[in-house]
Scaffold this motif. Sequence first.
Motif, short mmCIF file in Angstrom:
data_model
loop_
_atom_site.label_atom_id
_atom_site.label_comp_id
_atom_site.label_asym_id
_atom_site.label_seq_id
_atom_site.Cartn_x
_atom_site.Cartn_y
_atom_site.Cartn_z
N SER A 198 0.82 -1.22 0.00
CA SER A 198 0.00 0.00 0.00
C SER A 198 0.85 1.27 0.00
CB SER A 198 -0.93 -0.02 1.21
OG SER A 198 -0.18 -0.32 2.37
N PHE A 199 2.04 1.20 -0.55
CA PHE A 199 2.98 2.32 -0.75
C PHE A 199 3.46 2.95 0.55
CE2 PHE A 199 -0.63 3.24 -3.94
CZ PHE A 199 -0.36 2.10 -4.66
N ASN A 200 2.50 3.39 1.41
CA ASN A 200 2.85 4.01 2.69
C ASN A 200 3.78 5.22 2.54
OD1 ASN A 200 1.36 1.97 3.79
ND2 ASN A 200 3.09 0.80 4.56
N LEU A 201 3.56 6.01 1.50
CA LEU A 201 4.31 7.27 1.41
C LEU A 201 3.82 8.19 2.52
CD1 LEU A 201 4.46 8.03 -2.42
CD2 LEU A 201 6.26 7.12 -0.95
N PHE A 202 4.68 9.16 2.91
CA PHE A 202 4.27 10.14 3.91
C PHE A 202 3.43 11.21 3.21
CE2 PHE A 202 8.61 8.80 5.57
CZ PHE A 202 8.07 7.77 6.32
N PRO A 203 2.14 11.30 3.53
CA PRO A 203 1.24 12.16 2.74
C PRO A 203 1.52 13.65 2.92
CG PRO A 203 0.08 11.25 4.63
CD PRO A 203 1.42 10.58 4.60
N TYR A 245 2.74 16.08 -4.14
CA TYR A 245 2.39 15.30 -2.95
C TYR A 245 1.83 13.95 -3.39
CZ TYR A 245 3.13 19.32 0.03
OH TYR A 245 3.72 20.36 0.71
N PRO A 246 1.93 12.92 -2.52
CA PRO A 246 1.42 11.60 -2.89
C PRO A 246 -0.02 11.63 -3.42
CG PRO A 246 2.69 11.43 -0.89
CD PRO A 246 2.63 12.89 -1.22
N SER A 247 -0.87 12.49 -2.81
CA SER A 247 -2.27 12.52 -3.25
C SER A 247 -2.42 13.03 -4.68
CB SER A 247 -3.10 13.38 -2.29
OG SER A 247 -2.60 14.71 -2.28
N GLN A 248 -1.34 13.60 -5.22
CA GLN A 248 -1.40 14.11 -6.60
C GLN A 248 -0.79 13.12 -7.59
OE1 GLN A 248 0.88 17.57 -5.34
NE2 GLN A 248 -0.80 18.91 -5.95
N LEU A 249 -0.41 11.93 -7.09
CA LEU A 249 0.25 10.95 -7.95
C LEU A 249 -0.62 9.71 -8.12
CD1 LEU A 249 3.82 11.07 -6.33
CD2 LEU A 249 3.09 12.20 -8.44
N GLN A 282 2.12 4.00 8.18
CA GLN A 282 3.05 5.12 8.37
C GLN A 282 4.14 4.75 9.37
OE1 GLN A 282 2.90 8.30 6.72
NE2 GLN A 282 1.65 7.01 5.41
N TRP A 283 3.75 4.02 10.43
CA TRP A 283 4.74 3.52 11.40
C TRP A 283 5.67 2.53 10.71
CZ3 TRP A 283 5.36 5.47 16.17
CH2 TRP A 283 4.27 6.14 16.76
N ARG A 325 8.60 13.51 13.21
CA ARG A 325 8.62 13.85 11.79
C ARG A 325 7.44 13.29 10.99
NH1 ARG A 325 11.09 17.87 10.09
NH2 ARG A 325 11.02 16.86 8.07
N ILE A 326 6.94 12.12 11.42
CA ILE A 326 5.94 11.43 10.59
C ILE A 326 4.56 11.41 11.26
CG2 ILE A 326 5.39 9.29 9.37
CD1 ILE A 326 8.01 10.73 8.47
N ILE A 327 4.50 10.97 12.50
CA ILE A 327 3.19 10.71 13.10
C ILE A 327 2.53 12.00 13.61
CG2 ILE A 327 1.96 9.39 14.87
CD1 ILE A 327 3.29 7.70 12.63
N LEU A 328 3.25 12.77 14.43
CA LEU A 328 2.63 13.98 14.99
C LEU A 328 2.18 14.99 13.92
CD1 LEU A 328 4.59 14.62 18.32
CD2 LEU A 328 2.23 13.86 18.02
N PRO A 329 2.99 15.24 12.87
CA PRO A 329 2.49 16.18 11.86
C PRO A 329 1.16 15.75 11.25
CG PRO A 329 4.82 15.79 11.53
CD PRO A 329 4.37 14.82 12.59
N GLN A 330 0.98 14.43 11.06
CA GLN A 330 -0.29 13.96 10.50
C GLN A 330 -1.40 13.99 11.54
OE1 GLN A 330 -0.02 10.46 7.79
NE2 GLN A 330 2.15 10.58 8.19
#
Lengths: 259, 242
Positions: A100-105, A148-152, B136-137, B153-158
């Motif tokens: 599921s890619f798991n890119l940072f959105p 951003y990932p949502s644009q890909l 994400q984790w 860097r990853i979890i809190l910003p989201q």
Amino acid sequence: MNDMPMVRFENVSKRYGPLTVLDNLNLDIGRGEKVSIIGPSGSGKTTVLRMLMTLEAINDGVLWVDGEPMTHMMQNGKLVPATIKHIRRIRAKIGMVFQSFNLFPHMTAMGNCIEAPITVLGMKRSEAEERAAELLDMVGLSAKKDHYPSQLSGGQQQRVAIARALAMRPKIMLFDEVTSALDPELVGEVLQVIRKIGREHDLTMLMVTHQMGFAKEFSDRVCFFYQGKICEQGAPAEIFGNPKNERTRQFLNAVLEAG
Amino acid sequence: MWIRMLTAMLAATLLLIALLSANPEYRLFMPGLLEGAVLTVEITLLGAVLAVFMALIAALAKLYGPLPIRWLSTTYIEIFRGTSALVQLFWLYFVLPQFGIFLDAFLVAVLALGLNIGAYGAEVVRGAIVSVARGQWEASIALNMSKAQMLRRIILPQAFTAMIPPWGNLFIELVKSTSLVSLITLADLTFKAQQMNQSTLKTVPVFTLVLLIYLAISLTVTIAMRLLEQRTSRGLTRGRVA
């Protein structure tokens, strides 16, 4: 140390409560070897990758990476459970790409690729960006680096995910059903990138896949998993052309019938 | 869209206050009420800072702390959520002195309200962190990040984006709770209103103006939170697939 395989599963078992997912697995993967894992769902094939990436703890056995134990460490000549510090040192050699890619959105394609090199490896931003630009170019996405990932599209996201993993300079790459979440017309572009990496990088690659054609053409070895065990393994020509095991035959027939 | 509507409402409220103040019956009370409003806003702002700080600490402690810390955090959350803010104010202001601890009324107001809203906020923060997708984790682990790096860097910003709307609710709750501090001798908006009402018996102008001033403060908070939400949701909005 170099005569050790790149990855060694030594009597590794994984259980969820009463359910045994992997039963006393022994598997060596050589340096630079490309191994495909196939099998019906629930056969434990994804668990193999997840344990190697330390996303799942193992219940028994020892996992070795590049000649060193990863799940354990040597103390006074004995193997003891590893500390997180030890695990992170060894884990640095492994990269993974997910179904599921798991890119940072919240980060652009470029942001995704430079995040870990900067925060984890302590690279300078300019250096990380230079390297990420090369990798995005390699996966054919230079033009999309500020998206951003949502644009890909799914295929583009997966290619960014591959570039992101390579940016950490792993020795081992794990691919977990990386085309299963893609629309059929986008599968080709991702497989193309994996082929390219196989050719251009000296990587050990381990993939769980349902793309039998790709597994046959790309891998040095194919392992067929059934009910938590390796049921049969060998060269792709052998497994696909002349399977010895009844289970393997049944599985391949079912897959081929499905088209 | 929402922001424009909210801004129009705020403008209408301010206009109404201005129009009413043209009437000498109403104008008489404005200086005193505005003085009280300044104190209300001060307590709100400082209370909000304390609440966010406490919520973050308590949520992280409850999620990732060792067992004693988890207990401590849960105890804080349940005590401050489970008892009335008014009783907390009274306790800090009237009971602590019995044990030889004297706190300034303003400090008590900020402490009690900040800790109270912070306890609710802790659950908001915790919920937002937990709601970040597991993938994400996993991606962060695959990139060999440390737990602290993943969170920061990853979890809190989201999670941050997800927690803005509920925080908006809490901040408005906080604005309104500040009226309780009138009961521990602080001359906030409500205190001033009651004082003026008792001395002049002009109930209609006094409480109409107070109502409008509270509304103006709350609308400002809502608009600020909306703007913040818009700014931080960049990249996270759905339906922008090329």
